[in-house]
Design a protein around this motif. Structure first.
Motif, PDB file in Angstrom:
ATOM      1  N   GLN A   1       0.842  -1.188   0.000  1.00 34.18           N
ATOM      2  CA  GLN A   1       0.000   0.000   0.000  1.00 34.18           C
ATOM      3  C   GLN A   1       0.878   1.238   0.000  1.00 34.18           C
ATOM      4  N   LYS A   2       0.529   2.184  -0.848  1.00 36.38           N
ATOM      5  CA  LYS A   2       1.252   3.452  -0.897  1.00 36.38           C
ATOM      6  C   LYS A   2       0.932   4.266   0.341  1.00 36.38           C
ATOM      7  N   LEU A   3       1.949   4.926   0.888  1.00 37.73           N
ATOM      8  CA  LEU A   3       1.784   5.778   2.056  1.00 37.73           C
ATOM      9  C   LEU A   3       1.737   7.250   1.650  1.00 37.73           C
ATOM     10  N   GLN A   4       1.146   8.056   2.497  1.00 39.93           N
ATOM     11  CA  GLN A   4       0.953   9.465   2.161  1.00 39.93           C
ATOM     12  C   GLN A   4       2.193  10.311   2.429  1.00 39.93           C
TER      13      GLN A   4
ATOM     14  N   LEU B   1       2.431   9.683   9.915  1.00 37.82           N
ATOM     15  CA  LEU B   1       2.992   8.485   9.294  1.00 37.82           C
ATOM     16  C   LEU B   1       2.775   7.270  10.188  1.00 37.82           C
ATOM     17  N   ALA B   2       3.040   7.429  11.484  1.00 37.58           N
ATOM     18  CA  ALA B   2       2.865   6.321  12.431  1.00 37.58           C
ATOM     19  C   ALA B   2       1.404   5.905  12.533  1.00 37.58           C
ATOM     20  N   LEU B   3       0.497   6.872  12.546  1.00 35.28           N
ATOM     21  CA  LEU B   3      -0.932   6.543  12.588  1.00 35.28           C
ATOM     22  C   LEU B   3      -1.339   5.726  11.364  1.00 35.28           C
ATOM     23  N   GLU B   4      -0.833   6.126  10.214  1.00 36.42           N
ATOM     24  CA  GLU B   4      -1.152   5.405   8.979  1.00 36.42           C
ATOM     25  C   GLU B   4      -0.600   3.976   9.014  1.00 36.42           C
ATOM     26  N   ILE B   5       0.634   3.834   9.485  1.00 41.37           N
ATOM     27  CA  ILE B   5       1.252   2.508   9.577  1.00 41.37           C
ATOM     28  C   ILE B   5       0.483   1.627  10.558  1.00 41.37           C
TER      29      ILE B   5
ATOM     30  N   ALA C   1      17.669   9.429   8.209  1.00 43.35           N
ATOM     31  CA  ALA C   1      17.668  10.733   8.882  1.00 43.35           C
ATOM     32  C   ALA C   1      18.019  10.574  10.357  1.00 43.35           C
ATOM     33  N   ASP C   2      18.855  11.459  10.843  1.00 45.09           N
ATOM     34  CA  ASP C   2      19.300  11.405  12.232  1.00 45.09           C
ATOM     35  C   ASP C   2      18.099  11.485  13.177  1.00 45.09           C
ATOM     36  N   GLY C   3      17.968  10.501  14.058  1.00 44.92           N
ATOM     37  CA  GLY C   3      16.902  10.495  15.044  1.00 44.92           C
ATOM     38  C   GLY C   3      15.586   9.903  14.564  1.00 44.92           C
ATOM     39  N   PHE C   4      15.559   9.353  13.333  1.00 46.04           N
ATOM     40  CA  PHE C   4      14.282   8.859  12.793  1.00 46.04           C
ATOM     41  C   PHE C   4      13.695   7.734  13.641  1.00 46.04           C
ATOM     42  N   LEU C   5      14.500   6.706  13.924  1.00 42.96           N
ATOM     43  CA  LEU C   5      13.971   5.555  14.655  1.00 42.96           C
ATOM     44  C   LEU C   5      13.558   5.944  16.071  1.00 42.96           C
ATOM     45  N   GLU C   6      14.303   6.856  16.680  1.00 42.89           N
ATOM     46  CA  GLU C   6      13.980   7.290  18.041  1.00 42.89           C
ATOM     47  C   GLU C   6      12.635   8.009  18.103  1.00 42.89           C
ATOM     48  N   ILE C   7      12.282   8.715  17.021  1.00 38.50           N
ATOM     49  CA  ILE C   7      11.042   9.466  17.056  1.00 38.50           C
ATOM     50  C   ILE C   7       9.842   8.622  16.634  1.00 38.50           C
ATOM     51  N   ILE C   8      10.035   7.664  15.716  1.00 36.95           N
ATOM     52  CA  ILE C   8       8.877   6.902  15.246  1.00 36.95           C
ATOM     53  C   ILE C   8       8.671   5.611  16.030  1.00 36.95           C
ATOM     54  N   GLY C   9       9.739   5.022  16.560  1.00 37.40           N
ATOM     55  CA  GLY C   9       9.628   3.749  17.263  1.00 37.40           C
ATOM     56  C   GLY C   9       8.575   3.739  18.364  1.00 37.40           C
ATOM     57  N   PRO C  10       8.595   4.720  19.296  1.00 38.04           N
ATOM     58  CA  PRO C  10       7.600   4.732  20.377  1.00 38.04           C
ATOM     59  C   PRO C  10       6.167   4.932  19.889  1.00 38.04           C
ATOM     60  N   LYS C  11       6.012   5.417  18.667  1.00 37.23           N
ATOM     61  CA  LYS C  11       4.670   5.656  18.138  1.00 37.23           C
ATOM     62  C   LYS C  11       4.070   4.399  17.502  1.00 37.23           C
ATOM     63  N   ILE C  12       4.884   3.338  17.427  1.00 32.10           N
ATOM     64  CA  ILE C  12       4.393   2.035  16.954  1.00 32.10           C
ATOM     65  C   ILE C  12       4.704   1.029  18.064  1.00 32.10           C
ATOM     66  N   PRO C  13       4.019   1.137  19.195  1.00 30.46           N
ATOM     67  CA  PRO C  13       4.420   0.421  20.412  1.00 30.46           C
ATOM     68  C   PRO C  13       4.201  -1.087  20.366  1.00 30.46           C
ATOM     69  N   THR C  14       3.370  -1.566  19.452  1.00 30.60           N
ATOM     70  CA  THR C  14       3.046  -2.996  19.460  1.00 30.60           C
ATOM     71  C   THR C  14       4.027  -3.837  18.665  1.00 30.60           C
ATOM     72  N   LEU C  15       4.998  -3.197  18.003  1.00 33.23           N
ATOM     73  CA  LEU C  15       5.928  -3.929  17.146  1.00 33.23           C
ATOM     74  C   LEU C  15       7.369  -3.526  17.414  1.00 33.23           C
ATOM     75  N   PRO C  16       8.310  -4.478  17.343  1.00 31.91           N
ATOM     76  CA  PRO C  16       9.716  -4.098  17.303  1.00 31.91           C
ATOM     77  C   PRO C  16       9.972  -3.335  16.008  1.00 31.91           C
ATOM     78  N   SER C  17      10.601  -2.168  16.094  1.00 30.64           N
ATOM     79  CA  SER C  17      10.889  -1.349  14.917  1.00 30.64           C
ATOM     80  C   SER C  17      12.397  -1.282  14.709  1.00 30.64           C
ATOM     81  N   LEU C  18      12.828  -1.569  13.473  1.00 29.81           N
ATOM     82  CA  LEU C  18      14.256  -1.620  13.180  1.00 29.81           C
ATOM     83  C   LEU C  18      14.532  -0.941  11.850  1.00 29.81           C
ATOM     84  N   ILE C  19      15.755  -0.401  11.714  1.00 30.34           N
ATOM     85  CA  ILE C  19      16.240   0.069  10.420  1.00 30.34           C
ATOM     86  C   ILE C  19      16.888  -1.121   9.723  1.00 30.34           C
TER      87      ILE C  19
END
Length: 349
Positions: free
Chosen positions: A212-215, A265-269, A296-314
């Motif tokens: 699915q394409k993201l916005q 972005l996190a809400l959509e995911i 981007a510097d700090g990307f995972l730190e800012i989006i990871g907590p917004k997807i709390p039900t999944l392990p998030s990795l680069i």
């Protein structure tokens, strides 16, 4: 999707919205080694956009760009990653019929989704058995299929001739991911965050079965920074490349704006993830981010907590593929994911 006689070395080319990624890969028995790579950047999205969208310009300009770019590589054999924006994809269900009859049933069904004759497309699909949630009945076949226009492949062949390259294969970018993630968790989501477009891909049983394409994409951020800082494209890009999401206290307005973009972005995911788990009657086990925005510097730190039900990795493919010792910059691995994926698909499909 397409393949001819295979050698042991090949160039993988990913035609991005704003840059072109080229990797040189060599096969050693059951493993691959990346020998070298380059990333060709353009000053503005419109430059590469015009190359990709205009027939004659596409072939001549892209051919000349590639001819110059590959001079330092040893091989002339090339495989292309087909951008998702040029692919028609969808899914449908079929009754639980024997595998021997499934191919013909898929053929008759997918024709309904094509705007022109099936002869105008290269078709590839994935099939899995799916048990609907809460329904005790016979499982159904879930079919995901992708169609690439034949004329687009012909353009890539002409581009190869102009660039003095040997066209060997072309594969849809999301199908190329399958071999990269073979040894990782089943039921995973990959979020490819590019400059002009982003997409979410779901892999189940080592097969891509949903996209699915993201916005949101990098361009979304650049446009926002342009308006806030009152600068041009290049200045906005340089600001984001330098700082990413790690901003100073005096840049609070910019920080809040970027956080709003990541929140959306996190809400959509999260929403798509929930829909996938319901549709496929399963649990997603992990989410992997790739593409330019993931660097981007700090990307995972800012989006990871917004997807709390999944392990998030680069996801950096250079962590799982042998790399020639001459390659010093390994941090660009997430940018090379699609180019490497199509090489793996070429050798091990």
């Amino acid at each position: 999707m397409l393949s001819l006689f295979r050698g042991n070395r090949v160039l993988g080319i990913d035609l991005g919205t704003k840059n072109i990624k080229i990797v040189e890969v060599e096969k050693f028995k059951n493993s691959l080694m990346i020998l070298d790579y380059i990333i060709i950047n353009f000053k503005s999205e419109s430059q590469i956009g015009s190359i990709l969208q205009t027939s004659q310009i596409f072939e001549e300009n892209l051919g000349k760009i590639l001819e110059e770019a590959v001079k330092e590589f040893k091989t002339k054999d090339v495989v292309f990653s087909i951008p998702g924006v040029y692919v028609l994809s969808t899914y449908f269900s079929l009754p639980h019929i024997p595998l021997a009859s499934l191919k013909k049933a898929i053929y008759y069904e997918y024709k309904k989704y094509l705007p022109t004759s099936e002869k105008d497309y290269y078709i590839d699909w994935r099939n899995i058995l799916l048990q609907p949630m809460g329904i005790e009945t016979t499982p159904k076949w879930f079919i995901f299929f992708a169609a690439v226009p034949v004329n687009f492949i012909e353009k890539l062949k002409n581009v190869s001739k102009i660039a003095r390259l040997n066209f060997k294969a072309a594969e849809v970018e999301f199908y190329g991911l399958e071999n990269l993630f073979t040894n990782l968790n089943d039921n995973i989501i990959i979020v490819d965050l590019g400059y002009g477009y982003s997409s979410l891909i779901f892999i189940k049983e080592n097969k891509v079965v949903f996209t699915q394409k993201l916005q949101k994409n990098i361009r979304t951020i650049i446009e926002s920074l342009k308006a806030l800082l009152q600068v041009n494209d290049e200045e906005a890009e340089n600001f984001f490349i330098k700082k990413g999401f790690k901003l100073m206290p005096e840049e609070e307005n910019v920080k809040k704006n970027l956080e709003d973009i990541i929140n959306n972005l996190a809400l959509e995911i999260n929403k798509i993830k929930d829909n996938i788990e319901e549709k496929f009657n399963t649990k997603v086990q992990a989410i992997y981010f790739t593409g330019g925005l993931s660097l981007a510097d700090g990307f995972l730190e800012i989006i990871g907590p917004k997807i709390p039900t999944l392990p998030s990795l680069i996801f950096n493919p250079l962590d799982i593929i042998n790399v020639d010792k001459s390659i010093k910059n390994l941090k660009n691995g997430p940018l090379l994911t699609n180019a490497l994926g199509v090489c793996l698909k070429y050798f091990y499909h």
